[in-house]
Design a protein around this motif. Structure first.
Motif, PDB file in Angstrom:
ATOM      1  N   SER A  48      43.923  34.911  34.140  1.00 43.82           N
ATOM      2  CA  SER A  48      45.344  34.580  34.313  1.00 43.82           C
ATOM      3  C   SER A  48      46.090  35.703  35.016  1.00 43.82           C
ATOM      4  O   SER A  48      46.897  35.463  35.924  1.00 43.82           O
ATOM      5  N   GLN A  57      33.863  32.965  19.206  1.00 47.02           N
ATOM      6  CA  GLN A  57      33.250  34.128  19.844  1.00 47.02           C
ATOM      7  C   GLN A  57      32.804  35.148  18.800  1.00 47.02           C
ATOM      8  O   GLN A  57      31.750  35.777  18.944  1.00 47.02           O
ATOM      9  N   PRO A  97      39.771  34.819  29.635  1.00 43.47           N
ATOM     10  CA  PRO A  97      41.017  34.033  29.836  1.00 43.47           C
ATOM     11  C   PRO A  97      42.203  34.879  30.279  1.00 43.47           C
ATOM     12  O   PRO A  97      42.913  34.516  31.230  1.00 43.47           O
ATOM     13  N   ALA A  98      42.418  36.013  29.604  1.00 46.47           N
ATOM     14  CA  ALA A  98      43.553  36.870  29.965  1.00 46.47           C
ATOM     15  C   ALA A  98      43.352  37.503  31.337  1.00 46.47           C
ATOM     16  O   ALA A  98      44.285  37.571  32.151  1.00 46.47           O
ATOM     17  N   TYR A 105      42.644  43.552  18.985  1.00 42.78           N
ATOM     18  CA  TYR A 105      41.380  42.840  18.809  1.00 42.78           C
ATOM     19  C   TYR A 105      40.603  43.373  17.608  1.00 42.78           C
ATOM     20  O   TYR A 105      39.946  42.600  16.891  1.00 42.78           O
ATOM     21  N   VAL A 154      49.212  34.804  27.097  1.00 44.66           N
ATOM     22  CA  VAL A 154      47.809  34.382  27.142  1.00 44.66           C
ATOM     23  C   VAL A 154      47.067  34.850  25.902  1.00 44.66           C
ATOM     24  O   VAL A 154      46.227  34.125  25.356  1.00 44.66           O
ATOM     25  N   LEU A 155      47.373  36.055  25.413  1.00 45.11           N
ATOM     26  CA  LEU A 155      46.722  36.544  24.194  1.00 45.11           C
ATOM     27  C   LEU A 155      47.047  35.667  22.990  1.00 45.11           C
ATOM     28  O   LEU A 155      46.184  35.437  22.131  1.00 45.11           O
ATOM     29  N   SER A 193      40.344  30.926  20.402  1.00 47.62           N
ATOM     30  CA  SER A 193      38.952  30.981  20.858  1.00 47.62           C
ATOM     31  C   SER A 193      38.218  32.203  20.344  1.00 47.62           C
ATOM     32  O   SER A 193      37.014  32.347  20.598  1.00 47.62           O
ATOM     33  N   ALA A 206      44.989  32.523  23.457  1.00 50.80           N
ATOM     34  CA  ALA A 206      43.543  32.758  23.455  1.00 50.80           C
ATOM     35  C   ALA A 206      43.006  33.166  22.092  1.00 50.80           C
ATOM     36  O   ALA A 206      41.793  33.272  21.925  1.00 50.80           O
TER      37      ALA A 206
END
Length: 259
Positions: free
Chosen positions: A193, A239, A189-190, A129, A228-229, A235, A232
């Motif tokens: 899930s 953010q 989100p992660a 990140y 998922v990463l 998005s 995601a």
């Protein structure tokens, strides 16, 4: 030509006090204040920015920089610079917390890497990140917005003897409180899930106790987390824009009490 001591003190203060604020901001601001950036580079950048900004600033107070009042002004410029850099640094701290939350859910809390921004160990997902946020920060011209925000701070908070009020510090503190809420929104989100997968494996373990849930669940959770990463990441741009807008708003409030 004759120069009085008051004239000399004014000339020194007109460069020294803005330099103190700019240097303090560069020491803690994202990218500029990273451990991998040499101190000499930050010093040269601070001197160059001061040289460019000084002609645009209002006149400095006629004070001796070595007097008690001059020392108070120096301390105020140092605190203001740190507050401006800290407001942007919270953006990266928010993403590190989001990465730590996701890593713990995926089972990668033990896998850590050195963060070049702060020189500390953070989970691999947190480092992921941070790298993405650094690229987005540069793509959104965050470094230019930071310099523009710094120059505007000399208008909202000019170099003066007046002390900073409690509201100025509260505006930065309130922005820091949002760090944890925004981190949850980035990691939501992660985390959601992974939580659904863990619930599903819990149901399976109850219906089939002979199944080795740890041997099957860890690879599935780890793989799903990476999937998922990947989805995601789209998005993360809005953010990141939301976080930058919040930081700019916090700094704009820092100084509203003494305008």
């Amino acid at each position: 030509m004759l120069f009085t001591s008051a004239d000399i003190n004014t000339w020194i203060g007109s460069f020294f006090w803005p330099f103190t604020r700019i240097a303090a901001m560069l020491a803690i601001a994202p990218i500029f204040g990273a451990r991998m950036v040499p101190v000499r580079i930050r010093l040269i950048t601070a001197l160059l920015l001061t040289w460019l900004v000084v002609p645009l600033l209002p006149p400095a107070p006629a004070l001796d920089p070595l007097s008690a009042a001059g020392a108070l002004v120096t301390a105020q410029q140092f605190v203001i610079g740190l507050a401006i850099g800290f407001s942007l640094q919270i953006i990266f701290a928010t993403l590190v917390i989001a990465g730590q939350t996701v890593a713990m859910g995926m089972g990668l809390g033990f896998a850590q890497m050195v963060d070049p921004q702060n020189g500390i160990n953070v989970p691999v997902i947190g480092q992921y990140y941070v790298v993405i946020a650094t690229l987005l920060f540069l793509a959104l011209n965050g470094h230019l917005a930071l310099i523009h925000m710094l120059v505007d701070s000399f208008q909202s908070l000019p170099v003066a003897v007046e002390s900073l009020s409690r509201e100025e510090f509260l505006s930065i503190a309130h922005w820091g409180v949002r760090m944890f809420a925004d981190a949850i929104m980035v990691a939501l989100p992660a985390v959601t899930s992974i939580l659904l997968v863990n619930v599903a494996f819990g149901v399976v373990s109850r219906s089939a106790p002979q199944l080795n849930i740890f041997g099957v669940g860890f690879p599935v959770t780890l793989t799903l987390g990476f999937v998922v990463l990947v989805f995601a990441i789209s998005s993360l741009l809005p953010q990141m824009q939301h976080l930058m807008d919040g930081a700019l708003s916090a700094v704009s409030l820092f100084g509203s009490g003494v305008r």
